[in-house]
Design a protein around this motif. Structure first.
Motif, PDB file in Angstrom:
ATOM      1  N   LEU A 117      -4.075  12.687  -0.826  1.00  0.00           N
ATOM      2  CA  LEU A 117      -2.938  11.641  -1.127  1.00  0.00           C
ATOM      3  C   LEU A 117      -2.042  11.588   0.090  1.00  0.00           C
ATOM      4  O   LEU A 117      -1.458  10.491   0.434  1.00  0.00           O
ATOM      5  CB  LEU A 117      -2.239  11.935  -2.380  1.00  0.00           C
ATOM      6  N   ASP A 150      -1.286   4.862   5.399  1.00  0.00           N
ATOM      7  CA  ASP A 150      -0.240   3.609   5.198  1.00  0.00           C
ATOM      8  C   ASP A 150       0.774   3.686   6.262  1.00  0.00           C
ATOM      9  O   ASP A 150       0.976   2.184   6.862  1.00  0.00           O
ATOM     10  CB  ASP A 150       0.233   3.940   3.654  1.00  0.00           C
ATOM     11  N   ASP A 173       0.615  12.292  -9.449  1.00  0.00           N
ATOM     12  CA  ASP A 173      -0.435  13.253  -9.327  1.00  0.00           C
ATOM     13  C   ASP A 173       0.318  14.633  -8.970  1.00  0.00           C
ATOM     14  O   ASP A 173       0.094  15.559  -9.566  1.00  0.00           O
ATOM     15  CB  ASP A 173      -1.235  12.923  -8.200  1.00  0.00           C
ATOM     16  N   ASP A 187       0.925  -1.159  -0.052  1.00  0.00           N
ATOM     17  CA  ASP A 187      -0.044   0.077   0.027  1.00  0.00           C
ATOM     18  C   ASP A 187       0.895   1.174  -0.154  1.00  0.00           C
ATOM     19  O   ASP A 187       0.558   2.318  -0.887  1.00  0.00           O
ATOM     20  CB  ASP A 187      -0.951  -0.008   1.364  1.00  0.00           C
ATOM     21  N   ILE A 188       1.882   1.443   0.959  1.00  0.00           N
ATOM     22  CA  ILE A 188       2.673   2.467   0.932  1.00  0.00           C
ATOM     23  C   ILE A 188       3.365   2.532  -0.602  1.00  0.00           C
ATOM     24  O   ILE A 188       3.629   3.884  -1.001  1.00  0.00           O
ATOM     25  CB  ILE A 188       4.033   2.174   1.851  1.00  0.00           C
ATOM     26  N   LEU A 242       1.151   6.860  -6.898  1.00  0.00           N
ATOM     27  CA  LEU A 242       0.207   7.699  -7.089  1.00  0.00           C
ATOM     28  C   LEU A 242       0.588   9.168  -6.944  1.00  0.00           C
ATOM     29  O   LEU A 242       0.206  10.246  -7.624  1.00  0.00           O
ATOM     30  CB  LEU A 242      -0.858   7.397  -6.422  1.00  0.00           C
ATOM     31  N   ILE A 243       1.273   9.417  -5.729  1.00  0.00           N
ATOM     32  CA  ILE A 243       1.768  10.775  -5.478  1.00  0.00           C
ATOM     33  C   ILE A 243       2.757  11.189  -6.438  1.00  0.00           C
ATOM     34  O   ILE A 243       2.723  12.647  -7.013  1.00  0.00           O
ATOM     35  CB  ILE A 243       2.671  10.793  -4.130  1.00  0.00           C
ATOM     36  N   GLU A 297       2.149   1.621  -3.525  1.00  0.00           N
ATOM     37  CA  GLU A 297       1.193   2.227  -4.531  1.00  0.00           C
ATOM     38  C   GLU A 297       0.857   3.562  -4.419  1.00  0.00           C
ATOM     39  O   GLU A 297       0.838   4.481  -5.176  1.00  0.00           O
ATOM     40  CB  GLU A 297       0.165   1.238  -4.275  1.00  0.00           C
ATOM     41  N   THR A 298       0.749   4.099  -2.941  1.00  0.00           N
ATOM     42  CA  THR A 298       0.570   5.372  -2.827  1.00  0.00           C
ATOM     43  C   THR A 298       1.555   6.160  -3.092  1.00  0.00           C
ATOM     44  O   THR A 298       1.448   7.207  -3.817  1.00  0.00           O
ATOM     45  CB  THR A 298       0.233   5.762  -1.072  1.00  0.00           C
ATOM     46  N   ARG A 354      -3.471   9.804   2.936  1.00  0.00           N
ATOM     47  CA  ARG A 354      -3.731   8.248   2.562  1.00  0.00           C
ATOM     48  C   ARG A 354      -2.151   7.826   2.840  1.00  0.00           C
ATOM     49  O   ARG A 354      -2.059   6.823   3.344  1.00  0.00           O
ATOM     50  CB  ARG A 354      -3.863   7.949   1.303  1.00  0.00           C
ATOM     51  N   PHE A 355      -0.943   8.464   2.486  1.00  0.00           N
ATOM     52  CA  PHE A 355       0.277   8.044   2.785  1.00  0.00           C
ATOM     53  C   PHE A 355       0.672   8.185   4.151  1.00  0.00           C
ATOM     54  O   PHE A 355       1.208   6.988   4.794  1.00  0.00           O
ATOM     55  CB  PHE A 355       1.099   8.960   1.834  1.00  0.00           C
TER      56      PHE A 355
END
Length: 834
Positions: A492, A499, A98, A87-88, A94-95, A90-91, A495-496
């Motif tokens: 985001l 995680d 984005d 999860d970390i 995405l960071i 993947e986040t 979310r990070f």
């Protein structure tokens, strides 16, 4: 002809043709290629290149989808940690997509490297007498003077007595408070007299009165002046008001929720940033308004109770720690300063600190005045201006699109205030004089003038920091608070953060949030993760090895080591300890120790090793090159080392090497693609035994020499430490540092002497253009692959490089990129131009 393929076997007594991990040529080639690509990545970073977003995305997706361990073999907690780690990653991916959609970060780094900072260089020797050597020496003096000040304060008898008295008073206050609490908690004697009496039989006390065994009692009580009853059969809860009216608990909860929302709206209105007349509220005004909004809704009787408890606590402290005692403690603190002022070391250390601080401040001002023109040239550099714009845009994206214009405007206003206000500069100058006089002038800290001067500085400073520049300070704090709040609101980033919190919780805490040790995770590391890591290390390519002297040229390439084979399969330790004690001094104590280390089944399966040698002198003169297979299997290499502690009276050793034994089990080698294949095949039966004997002797001598060298170093360290104990000017750290620096210089000098005497050179070559035997080597040598990866570093414009393309690009998910059009302006700022 190559050697036959080895078999895999892990046992106490493996077969002659077996190793832990036989060489797979296909897997070896793929693994070496991966490591060469990783080498290319390192070289690209060294060259100032950066990966683009696509390369980062490919790499992170590959890491997430190719776990190095078998997840299904882990415990449930271990599988949860793997999921958290994914999860970390993947986040983070995405960071990058984005927040860095148009690769602003890479462009920012590149544009800062393009900026010509040489324009800002000035002659620092002319601008200030402080040189690099002076700064380094000042750093050492600062540590020494700080140590002196702490020693003087902590060894002062008044300071030690003061700390002891504070501890005693704290213990006394705690004991008195506990005694009073204990007296209040003590029950009445009449109540204690009834503790042995039994309660009435078959009696159930319900909310509506006593009941018998046939009726269901209702539970209840008084809450906030209202009678609450609950029927366990029907599940209904009835609230009876003092006026006799009743209602259900559900309707009461709805009323409470509506009331809470109304109070929340009132609080938000009270702490809003604007006054009714449109002016801005200060931070203090908003905090006071919020506090009053909350306290106004507290019932008066609760306020009276709280005030009573606070007043009682104040009276308790006033009685147990009166004003006379507080004044005495302050006087004793000043007395510590006065006593330290009489010590010359204190005066020298503190004077050095104050003078050095003023010197560096003056140096900064001098450089600032001399470099104004040069700084302007740097700030006008197009690359730096572009980099500044990119950094600002990147920070605003991480702040959920909020603009930094408010912070810039508020900071600019404060800077202009400081430049224009002569009084503020004078205040800082007066404050510096006061600190110097208080700390250095004997007895001044005890005089009434010191207290009076402190009050004057406090009053005059308040005019600047709480009155004159209050509006500008509030504007800066408001802008900073709003901007950092935008960081916390970014989805985001939230979310990070979540995680990482989840990973930490699953790693260190149980389901109830208590810190705990999880043995199942240690079991995962020992039985699943560690073996997988050793296996994934795979083939370790060794760079090209070259050696040359007056008689021989030697080149070895494509040499690989395997972690699974190189690491011993069996490690054993045997210890024998002897101790003799006696309560009588006439009988000495004795002790000696023996340790035996055994490393078994160190194996090797090396294929297609390229070699080149040229024997220049003697008979026969021979030159050849080719490929060789080397196999060491079965029991492999077994090394046994026996060490014994030295006698305490022996100052020349710490331990002795009693015995070293090296045994080779199954050694095979084969040479092909050479000019003298027939010669090697003929001599192979005779040479195998001789080679095993010489390898055993060489390893034995190397291990013995190595341990003897360690013993020699330990003796020197011990002697230097003993020397430092008797020398106040030499610390143990400095003693060890000086020893290793001297050893480094001696080794370098000895190496240079050997090279000059024999004309020999030994080199591990990492780049093709740095070889010492350039015309030798195999065409398939890995040094050529290294050259290919180095060439890939330069393939790409500006900061781009193909060296970062290390995985096949998978299908990547689409993320809507962040655009500057969504930037949120700061409060009160004009909308950003599009």
């Amino acid at each position: 002809m190559s050697l036959a393929n080895a078999t895999s076997e892990i046992s106490a007594h493996p077969g002659k043709n077996s190793v832990t991990h036989p060489t797979d040529r296909t897997a070896q080639a793929a693994d070496v290629d991966r490591k060469m690509r990783f080498y290319g990545v390192i070289e690209a970073f060294r060259a100032g290149k950066l990966p683009d977003n696509q390369q980062i995305d490919e790499t992170l997706q590959y890491i997430n989808s190719h776990s190095p361990i078998k997840v299904n073999e882990l415990s449930p907690d271990g599988q949860k940690l793997v999921s958290d780690s994914r999860d970390i990653i993947e986040t983070a991916r995405l960071i990058v997509k984005d927040k860095n959609a148009d690769e602003l970060f890479q462009n920012f780094i590149w544009h800062t490297t393009e900026t010509d900072f040489n324009k800002a260089k000035v002659d620092t020797d002319a601008a200030s007498p402080i040189t690099k050597a002076d700064a380094k020496n000042d750093g050492r003096q600062a540590i020494a003077n700080l140590r002196t000040l702490l020693t003087l304060v902590l060894t002062n008898s008044e300071a030690r007595k003061l700390l002891s008295d504070i501890q005693l008073i704290g213990r006394d206050l705690f004991a008195r408070g506990a005694m009073k609490a204990g007296e209040k908690a003590r029950p009445h004697p009449d109540q204690l007299a009834q503790v042995d009496d039994a309660a009435p039989s078959d009696h159930f006390a319900g909310a509506t009165g006593p009941t018998g065994t046939n009726a269901t009692p209702q539970v209840g009580g008084t809450v906030g002046g209202r009678q609450v009853t609950h029927d366990p059969k029907t599940g209904s809860t009835i609230i009876t008001n003092p006026d006799g009216t009743t209602r259900t608990a559900g309707s009461a909860a709805q009323d409470a929720q509506a009331t809470a929302q109304a109070h929340l709206d009132e609080t938000k209105a009270a702490v809003s940033t604007d006054n009714p007349d449109g002016t801005k509220k200060s931070l203090k005004e908003r905090l006071v308004a919020g506090y009053n909004s909350v306290t106004d809704r507290i019932p008066d009787e609760r306020k009276d109770q709280a005030n009573e408890h606070v007043e009682r606590a104040k009276n308790f402290l006033r009685d147990e720690f009166p004003e006379d005692r507080r004044d005495q403690f302050i006087y004793r603190l000043k007395k510590v300063i006065v006593e330290c002022q009489k010590h010359q070391d204190y005066v020298q250390a503190l004077t050095w600190f104050l003078d050095t601080f003023e010197t560096y401040i003056g140096h900064g001002k001098n450089l600032s005045s001399n470099t104004t023109g040069q700084a302007s040239e740097v700030l006008s550099d197009p690359a730096l201006r572009q980099a500044s714009t990119e950094l600002r845009t990147l920070l605003e994206r991480f702040a959920n699109g909020r603009s930094m214009e408010g912070i810039e405007d508020a900071s600019r206003a404060l800077y202009e205030d400081a430049q224009k206000d002569e009084g503020l500069r004078n205040w800082f100058r007066d404050f510096d004089d006061f600190i110097r006089k208080t700390l250095l002038e004997p007895g001044y800290v005890l005089s009434p003038q010191c207290t009076r001067r402190w009050d004057e500085l406090t009053d005059s400073g308040r005019a600047y920091f709480t009155d004159k520049y209050k509006g500008h300070m509030d504007n800066l704090f408001d802008a900073l608070a709003a901007w950092f709040k935008a960081w916390s609101d970014d989805p985001l980033l939230n979310r990070f953060s979540a995680d990482w919190k989840r990973l930490t919780k699953d790693l260190l805490f149980d389901a109830d949030g208590n810190l705990t040790f999880k043995p199942q995770l240690w079991g995962d590391i020992r039985s699943v993760i560690l073996p997988a890591v050793i296996e994934k290390v795979g083939y370790i390519p060794i760079p090209r090895i070259e050696y040359t002297d007056n008689t021989l040229d030697l080149v070895i390439e494509n040499l690989t080591l395997q972690g699974a084979n190189l690491f011993p399969n069996i490690i054993s330790l045997e210890a024998h300890n002897f101790f003799q004690f006696s309560p009588y001094k006439a009988i000495p104590d004795k002790n000696h120790h023996n340790f035996t280390f055994t490393f078994s089944q160190v194996q090797a399966d090396m294929r297609d090793v390229a070699f080149y040698f040229n024997k220049k002198n003697g008979f026969p003169k021979i030159k050849d090159s080719g490929l060789a297979d080397v196999f060491l299997g079965g029991e492999g290499l077994t090394v046994t080392v026996q060490l014994a502690s030295a006698d305490p009276k022996d100052r020349t050793s710490v331990f002795h090497v009693k015995h070293v034994n090296v045994k080779l089990d199954s050694l095979k080698f084969s040479v092909r693609d050479s000019k003298h294949d027939l010669l090697y095949k003929t001599l192979k039966p005779l040479a195998t035994g001789l080679v095993k004997k010489q390898i055993s002797k060489a390893i034995t001598d190397a291990i013995t020499t190595g341990f003897e060298y360690i013993d020699e170093q330990l003796v020197q360290v011990r002697d230097r430490m003993d020397e430092a104990k008797g020398n106040d000017e030499l610390s143990r750290k400095d003693a060890i540092k000086g020893l290793f620096e001297r050893k480094h210089d001696e080794a370098a000098s000895k190496k240079e002497s050997v090279h000059q005497k024999s004309g020999s050179q030994f080199k591990i070559v990492s780049k093709r253009d740095s070889t010492i035997i350039p015309n030798a080597g195999h065409e398939s040598g890995w040094i050529n692959k290294q050259a290919e990866r180095e060439a890939a570093v330069g393939e790409g414009e500006t900061w781009h490089s193909k060296a970062f393309s290390i995985v096949n690009p998978p299908t990547s998910s689409t993320v809507t990129p962040h655009t500057d059009a969504s930037r949120v302006p700061a409060p009160g700022a004009a909308p950003a131009a599009k």
